[in-house]
Write an enzyme that holds these catalytic residues in place. Structure first.
Site, mmCIF file in Angstrom:
data_model
loop_
_atom_site.group_PDB
_atom_site.id
_atom_site.type_symbol
_atom_site.label_atom_id
_atom_site.label_comp_id
_atom_site.label_asym_id
_atom_site.label_seq_id
_atom_site.Cartn_x
_atom_site.Cartn_y
_atom_site.Cartn_z
ATOM 1 N N LYS A 183 54.163 -21.367 -25.990
ATOM 2 C CA LYS A 183 54.474 -22.539 -26.803
ATOM 3 C C LYS A 183 54.432 -22.235 -28.300
ATOM 4 C CE LYS A 183 54.490 -25.054 -23.015
ATOM 5 N NZ LYS A 183 53.987 -24.114 -22.015
ATOM 6 N N ASP B 119 41.218 -22.845 -21.051
ATOM 7 C CA ASP B 119 42.646 -22.556 -20.975
ATOM 8 C C ASP B 119 43.238 -22.982 -22.314
ATOM 9 O OD1 ASP B 119 45.301 -22.178 -20.411
ATOM 10 O OD2 ASP B 119 45.382 -23.521 -18.690
ATOM 11 N N TRP C 113 46.770 -29.455 -15.326
ATOM 12 C CA TRP C 113 48.064 -28.773 -15.191
ATOM 13 C C TRP C 113 48.305 -28.447 -13.724
ATOM 14 C CZ3 TRP C 113 48.739 -22.950 -15.382
ATOM 15 C CH2 TRP C 113 50.101 -22.602 -15.386
#
Length: 467
Positions: free
Chosen positions: A312, A276, A195
């Site tokens: 999300k 993560d 990311w």
């Protein structure tokens, strides 16, 4: 420091204007620009029949900015995609850059269960008082249980230090600050690619990092052997940043057997796993399946760090709600870690926001709302799976070259790594009005079934006709 001066003298009439040279004051950043502006101004003398004219001399000091040495920052590579998309007037345009869920009509979606949770807050008349530094207690409890499982020994033995963070980014940043302060010199290993914000976070926290191999461009899959070799070569005591599920940007996850091998190596080399977890429940549709990698490491008795986000899976993008969890070997160690996380958070942002924390606490803490949430997550994950399948079908039927596009189906979550290079990705945007990051990543959450064939045409053209 001088700011401005104004002087005025009466002189003979002058039909023209004059401007003096710029003067600089040495020894500082102050520049004095003296301007003498002459203009005709009638002045009546009551004792004569004549007229006199005045000239006004003005001296203005202009301060050079103390920020002259601050350069313009480049646009964010992900958020900048959305800005370019908005400026495009073409009706066929697609925004596949930002990872945010969209409906089949490509509209933002607020979960029904979120609306119900917010209505509960209104009915209860919840106030807006400050939260403690560690956040909302009810949120911290349910988020740790959601991640590890309510009956997990690490929960029962109070070995998890949980602090509410500013979504995933803020939680990662808090963990980075903990590493910088209490593990000086320790390195964080991050996947290549990863990311885009991971490197920024560790750079700003002054935590050294290096990369381990992850993506294999030849197979558009996982370079597992390279990953294991690089982790084995890491200095003892290093942190290994792992994506719990739905790897961003590739969408390529290790198999359960590969996760076991990764855990073996990290345990043998005395490394610290750092997860993560941004897509729990959103990747597969199952909260438990998407947390299996984290629970595997916890079951081995390993100490680990886990950052969570609810952007999300609950669609709480703007609420900035997440958490940092640190699993320690004892309850005493966990209490001390939590105290230091709070100490680090205090000068950063004092305490976290309450609205998103209450939404999560209401949803996860209420059995009826929790079941509704799981059903909505399955629908969201299912829509993305359907889009993924349709894109694969379109690519396979349209491309007559014999290229194997099956990697599209093997990937998971909202992203797909297309294998397109920078030039090919630019062709996607410039010719086809498909907005995406330059590394070839597309967000399937921003794609509809109706647009899959158009996207397939764009990918096939860019792949075959652009070097």
């Amino acid at each position: 420091m001088a700011s401005s001066m104004l002087s005025s003298t009466w002189v003979s009439p002058s039909p023209s204007a004059s401007l003096s040279a710029e003067e600089s004051l040495k020894g500082g950043s102050l520049k004095l620009r003296t301007s003498t502006l002459s203009f005709t101004k009638e002045k009546i003398n009551p004792f004569t029949n004549g007229k006199s004219c005045g000239r006004v001399s003005m001296a203005v000091a202009v301060n050079a900015s103390r920020f002259e040495g601050v350069p313009m920052a480049p646009p964010d590579p992900i958020l900048g995609v959305s800005e370019a998309f908005k400026a495009d007037t073409n009706g066929l345009k697609l925004n596949l850059g930002v990872g945010a869920y969209r409906t089949e009509e490509l509209q933002p979606y607020v979960l029904d269960v979120v609306k119900k949770a917010e209505n509960l807050m209104l009915e209860r008349g919840n106030n807006k008082e400050y939260l403690p530094i560690e956040g909302l207690a009810a949120f911290n409890k349910v988020t740790a249980e959601l991640l590890f499982g309510a009956d997990n020994p690490v929960i029962k033995q109070q070995r998890v230090a949980t602090v509410q963070g500013l979504s995933g980014t803020g939680s990662l940043r808090l963990a980075a600050a903990l590493i910088e302060r209490y593990f000086p010199g320790a390195k964080v290993l991050i996947s290549s690619p990863t990311w885009g914000n991971h490197k920024n976070i560790f750079n700003d926290a002054r935590v050294p990092w290096s990369e381990y191999r992850y993506y294999d461009p030849k197979t558009v899959g996982l370079d597992f052997e390279g990953m294991i070799a690089d982790i084995k070569a890491a200095p003892e005591g290093s942190f290994v940043l792992l994506h719990g599920c739905a790897h961003n940007p590739t969408g390529i996850d290790p198999t359960p057997e590969q996760w076991e091998k990764i855990a073996d190596v990290i345990q043998q080399e005395n490394l610290i796993p750092f997860f993560d977890v941004a897509y729990q429940g959103f990747a597969s549709g199952s909260l438990d399946a998407d947390a299996s990698s984290v629970r595997l490491f916890a079951a081995r008795g390993l100490e680990l760090v886990v950052a969570q986000s609810y952007s999300k899976n609950l669609g709480l993008y703007a609420e900035r709600i997440g958490a940092i969890n640190v699993v320690s070997s004892s309850a005493d160690a966990a209490a001390r870690v939590k105290s230091q996380l709070k100490r680090l958070a205090r000068p950063m942002y004092s305490n976290p926001p309450i609205h998103g924390a209450r939404i999560v606490a209401n949803v996860v803490g209420d059995p009826a709302l929790f079941n509704e949430w799981k059903a909505e997550m399955e629908l969201m994950a299912g829509r993305i799976k359907n889009v993924r399948q349709k894109l694969y079908d379109s690519l396979s039927s349209k491309d007559k070259s014999g290229k194997d596009w099956s990697f599209v189906l093997k990937q998971i979550g909202m992203f797909s790594f297309t294998g397109l290079n920078k030039a090919q990705s630019e062709n996607m945007t410039n010719k086809w009005h498909v907005y995406m990051t330059k590394d070839g990543r597309i967000s399937l959450a921003g794609l509809s079934l109706a647009k899959c064939e158009y996207l397939a045409d764009a990918i096939i053209d860019s792949y075959h006709n652009v070097n």
